[in-house]
Design a protein around this motif. Structure first.
Motif, mmCIF file in Angstrom:
data_model
loop_
_atom_site.group_PDB
_atom_site.id
_atom_site.type_symbol
_atom_site.label_atom_id
_atom_site.label_comp_id
_atom_site.label_asym_id
_atom_site.label_seq_id
_atom_site.Cartn_x
_atom_site.Cartn_y
_atom_site.Cartn_z
ATOM 1 N N THR A 79 0.849 -1.182 0.000
ATOM 2 C CA THR A 79 0.000 0.000 0.000
ATOM 3 C C THR A 79 0.888 1.236 0.000
ATOM 4 O O THR A 79 1.590 1.496 0.984
ATOM 5 N N VAL A 101 -2.435 -1.185 -3.665
ATOM 6 C CA VAL A 101 -3.329 -0.267 -2.974
ATOM 7 C C VAL A 101 -2.620 1.071 -2.869
ATOM 8 O O VAL A 101 -1.505 1.163 -2.364
ATOM 9 N N GLU A 150 -6.309 -0.564 -6.377
ATOM 10 C CA GLU A 150 -7.301 -0.103 -5.408
ATOM 11 C C GLU A 150 -6.847 1.246 -4.884
ATOM 12 O O GLU A 150 -5.683 1.408 -4.511
ATOM 13 N N SER A 210 -6.729 -2.093 3.970
ATOM 14 C CA SER A 210 -6.034 -2.539 2.762
ATOM 15 C C SER A 210 -5.446 -3.935 2.934
ATOM 16 O O SER A 210 -4.537 -4.341 2.219
#
Length: 347
Positions: A91, A138, A172, A318
């Motif tokens: 992420t 992410v 995402e 996440s």
């Protein structure tokens, strides 16, 4: 010695109360004695984790330092960092490591005017993702209320660059609320992402106590609805996703209401995890939920119609638990599109 600062309790009908509430449910703060009691509680066994490590973790960390990139995995002290990095997921935090908001649960540092954006960051992040061979990415960001578009253009540029380098990478975006600006939400949706995520964080009653005053329950729900509405209007298949933390003083009925509100705004995926206090300067944990309690709450939320729910003490917004569902759903979508094309072409 720990010093606990108690938020002022506003009396009903006072001018201060009327100004502060403005349609916002009020949460009574903890007393210093209650805060000390909670602080003295040890974390249960199921929340004890090993320090991050391993070859994948060290490789990714080295590359991030080399390219001066930030991940929410590190900035937010995520307990799953080693597991996610080893599985090909990371992420990335856009817009630097300094946020313009000061939510009382978050470990990210804050400032009224953070350093300016790095115009090369979208390209650095996209190149790093390609170098690491990540399959599910992410992207998140600090809030940038100092910018006219809240950083939406920077966010969208990063997504577009990732998709340009490798269209197969699932992206995402865990985005801010952009102060409810629908145009900024649409900018993100138009970038070509696969999952639009924004977290309501907690139940409606606790919003003002837990989140920065510029955030809001209705505002967050509205941005999730706006993302799905725009995707549908422009012919895009988009999943929307949100997250709720437990352990901040919420009641069961309030959680059920939050689940229903998310579904009423067409949110597809939900993650539910345990709030863990980052430091003594942050809100204390009011309750540690057991794995069985998480399973029961997860079943209740699933009953409202979510396509997928990940519920557990270590689940984060996440966390990779939800990615398996999303990857599978996207694969099925692509297979259906291929079969439709073959049928039209008489293959």
């Amino acid at each position: 010695m720990a010093i606990f600062r108690e938020l002022p309790v506003l009396t009903a009908g006072s001018p201060a109360e009327a100004s502060a509430s403005a349609g916002r449910p009020q949460a009574r703060p903890l007393s210093p004695s209650r805060a000390r009691e909670i602080l003295s509680q040890r974390k249960p066994e199921w929340l004890k984790i090993r320090p991050p490590g391993g070859e994948s973790y060290l490789t990714i960390k080295g590359l991030l330092r080399e390219r001066k990139l930030h991940t929410v995995c590190e900035e937010a002290h995520c307990p799953n960092v080693s597991e996610c990095w080893a599985s090909g997921t990371a992420t990335f935090m856009l817009g630097g490591d300094t946020c313009t908001r000061a939510c009382r649960f978050c470990a990210v540092k804050t400032a009224r005017i953070p350093p300016p954006l790095d115009p090369e960051e979208p390209y650095h992040i996209a190149e790093s993702i390609a170098a690491l061979g990540l399959r599910y990415v992410v992207l998140t960001s600090v809030d940038r209320d100092d910018m006219a578009d809240g950083g939406a253009g920077h966010f969208a540029a990063t997504i577009s660059e990732i998709k340009r380098l490798d269209p197969k990478i699932i992206v995402e975006a865990l985005v801010p609320d952009f102060r409810g600006n629908v145009k900024d939400v649409q900018t993100i949706v138009d970038s070509g992402l696969d999952v639009y995520a924004h977290n309501i964080e907690t139940v409606e009653r606790l919003q003002y106590r837990v989140r920065d005053p510029r955030a809001g329950y209705a505002q967050s729900l509205a941005t999730l609805r706006a993302a799905k509405t725009h995707a549908q209007a422009t012919g895009r298949r988009l999943f929307t996703k949100s997250a709720v933390m437990l352990g901040l003083g919420e009641e069961g009925a309030e959680l059920d209401e939050a689940f229903r509100d998310l579904r009423a705004n067409d949110v597809d995926v939900l993650t539910i995890g345990q709030y863990l206090r980052p430091s003594l300067d942050h809100l204390p944990v009011e309750k540690y939920y057991t794995p069985d309690e998480f399973a029961e709450i997860g079943k209740r939320s699933e009953a409202t119609g979510f396509l997928y729910v990940a519920s557990g003490p270590m689940v984060r917004s996440s966390y990779k638990a939800g990615e398996f569902f999303i990857e599978s759903a996207l694969k099925k979508r692509d297979e259906r599109a291929l079969r439709k094309e073959e049928k039209l072409n008489g293959i």
